[in-house]
Design a protein around this motif. Structure first.
Motif, PDB file in Angstrom:
ATOM      1  N   GLN A 131       1.506   2.597  -2.856  1.00 39.46           N
ATOM      2  CA  GLN A 131       2.795   2.208  -2.274  1.00 39.46           C
ATOM      3  C   GLN A 131       3.314   3.301  -1.352  1.00 39.46           C
ATOM      4  OE1 GLN A 131       3.782  -0.783  -2.463  1.00 39.46           O
ATOM      5  NE2 GLN A 131       5.830  -1.059  -3.313  1.00 39.46           N
ATOM      6  N   ASN A 149       0.046  -5.641 -14.602  1.00 37.73           N
ATOM      7  CA  ASN A 149       1.502  -5.571 -14.753  1.00 37.73           C
ATOM      8  C   ASN A 149       1.909  -5.794 -16.205  1.00 37.73           C
ATOM      9  OD1 ASN A 149       2.722  -8.472 -15.204  1.00 37.73           O
ATOM     10  ND2 ASN A 149       1.101  -8.731 -13.686  1.00 37.73           N
ATOM     11  N   THR A 154       6.578  -9.384 -14.635  1.00 39.47           N
ATOM     12  CA  THR A 154       6.705  -9.676 -13.213  1.00 39.47           C
ATOM     13  C   THR A 154       7.847 -10.657 -13.008  1.00 39.47           C
ATOM     14  OG1 THR A 154       5.599 -10.533 -11.228  1.00 39.47           O
ATOM     15  CG2 THR A 154       5.006 -11.546 -13.335  1.00 39.47           C
ATOM     16  N   ARG A 155       8.476 -10.584 -11.867  1.00 34.75           N
ATOM     17  CA  ARG A 155       9.486 -11.565 -11.498  1.00 34.75           C
ATOM     18  C   ARG A 155       9.045 -12.230 -10.206  1.00 34.75           C
ATOM     19  NH1 ARG A 155      15.316  -9.312 -10.835  1.00 34.75           N
ATOM     20  NH2 ARG A 155      14.760  -9.077  -8.647  1.00 34.75           N
ATOM     21  N   GLU A 199       7.016 -10.925  -7.139  1.00 34.77           N
ATOM     22  CA  GLU A 199       7.608 -10.095  -6.085  1.00 34.77           C
ATOM     23  C   GLU A 199       8.011  -8.728  -6.613  1.00 34.77           C
ATOM     24  OE1 GLU A 199      10.724 -12.007  -3.960  1.00 34.77           O
ATOM     25  OE2 GLU A 199       9.378 -13.477  -3.041  1.00 34.77           O
ATOM     26  N   ILE A 200       8.321  -8.659  -7.902  1.00 29.34           N
ATOM     27  CA  ILE A 200       8.634  -7.376  -8.548  1.00 29.34           C
ATOM     28  C   ILE A 200       7.723  -7.237  -9.758  1.00 29.34           C
ATOM     29  CG2 ILE A 200      10.388  -6.048  -9.784  1.00 29.34           C
ATOM     30  CD1 ILE A 200      12.484  -7.368  -8.026  1.00 29.34           C
ATOM     31  N   SER A 243       6.495  -4.634 -13.013  1.00 28.18           N
ATOM     32  CA  SER A 243       6.663  -3.415 -13.811  1.00 28.18           C
ATOM     33  C   SER A 243       5.299  -2.990 -14.335  1.00 28.18           C
ATOM     34  CB  SER A 243       7.616  -3.672 -14.981  1.00 28.18           C
ATOM     35  OG  SER A 243       7.088  -4.653 -15.858  1.00 28.18           O
ATOM     36  N   TYR A 260       8.212  -2.052  -9.272  1.00 31.77           N
ATOM     37  CA  TYR A 260       7.953  -1.952  -7.841  1.00 31.77           C
ATOM     38  C   TYR A 260       8.180  -3.310  -7.176  1.00 31.77           C
ATOM     39  CZ  TYR A 260       5.385   2.100  -9.588  1.00 31.77           C
ATOM     40  OH  TYR A 260       5.026   3.241 -10.239  1.00 31.77           O
ATOM     41  N   ARG A 261       8.790  -3.296  -6.007  1.00 36.83           N
ATOM     42  CA  ARG A 261       8.922  -4.521  -5.224  1.00 36.83           C
ATOM     43  C   ARG A 261       7.681  -4.679  -4.353  1.00 36.83           C
ATOM     44  NH1 ARG A 261      10.638  -6.977  -0.555  1.00 36.83           N
ATOM     45  NH2 ARG A 261      11.642  -9.005  -0.939  1.00 36.83           N
ATOM     46  N   PHE A 262       7.001  -5.797  -4.513  1.00 34.96           N
ATOM     47  CA  PHE A 262       5.764  -6.049  -3.767  1.00 34.96           C
ATOM     48  C   PHE A 262       5.593  -7.561  -3.616  1.00 34.96           C
ATOM     49  CE2 PHE A 262       0.914  -6.302  -3.961  1.00 34.96           C
ATOM     50  CZ  PHE A 262       0.766  -6.072  -2.600  1.00 34.96           C
ATOM     51  N   PRO A 263       6.240  -8.178  -2.605  1.00 40.17           N
ATOM     52  CA  PRO A 263       6.120  -9.625  -2.403  1.00 40.17           C
ATOM     53  C   PRO A 263       4.739  -9.970  -1.840  1.00 40.17           C
ATOM     54  CG  PRO A 263       7.469  -8.653  -0.673  1.00 40.17           C
ATOM     55  CD  PRO A 263       7.133  -7.537  -1.618  1.00 40.17           C
TER      56      PRO A 263
END
Length: 425
Positions: free
Chosen positions: A50, A73, A76-77, A80-81, A83, A106-109
């Motif tokens: 990142q 992970n 996850t949400r 897009e996000i 952990s 982390y934000r990762f779309p």
């Protein structure tokens, strides 16, 4: 004119050198991330990539970030996000996911990042495979892209996988996912080829045999369907999946019998499994001995007292409270982890070696408790840099735990790694 040409040539050489230097830096970052993943430092690996590519502008880096985010992970949400966590030697992803324990988010779309890259790199067909993998994962987890609906996800899988496969980018799971998408869309004839290619790449992947059998059954190719479902039934280790395959086999054999007797075939009773086992969704089995969870209320009472005794070096209280904490749940791995953290943080590892050694000498214990005693003895000996003793304890731990845990339990794989990586010197 010559000076203009010389300037232009020098400019091109500068660009080439800069590009080579950037490529070298990317290769180094990817290698470092892979090394961290091998050490199960998933959060650190993702953070490194990142930081190297915060704008998601480099295809190879983005695709590696995608693999790490989807595979490792904790939560996850909407994809897009994510952990993540760096795991200790005795921690497993399954445990951390159950506890929702993570280091960083982390934000990762993913979809946005991949589609932007594809627009800028239309001939990079590895991105098509990555998009197919993303849509398959979203359909399987049912935790993202819900607005699209399953049929749209299957159509997107077909579109991107077919492009990638045409250019030579595919593996057994992507071919299986393509066949599965066709099957779920009702395109049974189109599913056969990808399923067969998946089997060609991985002959012992039972889901490909099972779903190929279903598609062939729908196409009325009964003998071929029977052969495939028999293979699936023999390959499955999960009893429920074996039962599903046996049910389909009985259905097929009934159809074959009716055809031989000149009777009209009945509609198939079998249905495709909608949540198949994949490389990242292993079947679970009930362990032979169920561990009792440690009571958090009782732990909250005993733990501070033991910590105070350790800090004050109050030997009688240390012995009494250690035994009390241990007896809360001797078959729960978190008991051993709590004791390990308390003793090591107070530089009293040798005393815990003595305690676990005494517990290991008690006869007729449950193999789960014996396995954890040996596993944490091994960890303590590693702290003491006694590699030979650590190796021996890890070997003993596996001998006990294999009696108590299912064969696919990730703890056994961790112990295998410990045995292999601990030198016997």
């Amino acid at each position: 004119m010559r000076s203009v040409f010389s300037f232009f040539l020098a400019f091109l050489l500068t660009l080439t050198a800069a590009s080579a230097q950037t490529d070298k830096a990317e290769s180094a970052a990817l290698k470092q991330a892979n090394d961290l993943v091998a050490q199960r430092k998933y959060s650190s690996a993702f953070a490194l990539l990142q930081k190297f590519d915060p704008q998601n502008s480099r295809p190879a880096v983005v695709m590696r970030k995608q693999e790490i985010a989807l595979s490792y992970n904790i939560t996850t949400r909407e994809y897009e996000i994510f952990s993540m966590k760096d795991l200790a030697l005795v921690e497993t992803l399954e445990q951390m996911r159950a506890q929702r324990s993570y280091d960083s988010a982390y934000r990762f779309p993913i979809e946005t990042a991949l589609l932007n890259l594809k627009r800028r790199n239309p001939t990079n067909y590895k991105l098509d495979k990555a998009l197919g993998d993303y849509y398959y994962s979203a359909q399987q987890c049912d935790c993202a892209e819900k607005a699209k609906g399953e049929d749209k996800l299957f159509a997107l899988m077909v579109r991107h996988y077919e492009v990638a496969h045409l250019r030579g980018y595919g593996d057994y799971l992507s071919y299986y996912a393509l066949g599965y998408a066709h099957e779920r869309l009702g395109n049974f004839a189109q599913s056969v080829g990808p399923f067969r290619r998946s089997i060609q790449l991985k002959k012992d992947f039972p889901d490909a045999h099972y779903h190929l059998a279903y598609s062939l059954l729908e196409l009325k190719q009964l003998e071929k369907s029977r052969d495939e479902v028999r293979l699936a039934m023999n390959l499955y280790t999960d009893e429920q999946f074996k039962s599903d395959a046996a049910y389909m086999l009985a259905d097929i054999e009934e159809q074959i019998k009716r055809v031989a007797e000149g009777k009209p075939a009945k509609p198939s009773r079998s249905k495709p499994r909608t949540t198949p086992v994949t490389a990242t969704t292993a079947a679970t089995t009930t362990p032979a001995t169920e561990p009792e969870p440690i009571n958090p209320t009782e732990l909250a009472t005993v733990k501070p007292k033991l910590l105070a005794a350790l800090k004050g070096k109050n030997k009688p209280e240390i012995v009494r409270l250690t035994q009390q904490l241990y007896q809360l749940a001797p078959k729960d791995e978190s008991t051993y982890r709590e004791l390990l953290d308390l003793y090591l943080s107070n530089n009293q590892g040798p005393d815990l070696i003595t305690f676990f050694t005494e517990q290991a000498a008690v006869p007729n214990q449950d193999p789960l408790a014996q396995g954890y005693q040996r596993l944490y003895l091994g960890h303590l000996y590693l702290e003491q840099k006694n590699n030979l003793q650590a190796h021996n304890q890890f070997v003993l731990a596996r001998q006990f735990l294999v009696q108590a845990l299912p064969a696919n339990n990730s703890a056994l794989a961790v112990i295998d790694q410990l045995i292999a990586s601990t030198p016997q010197d």
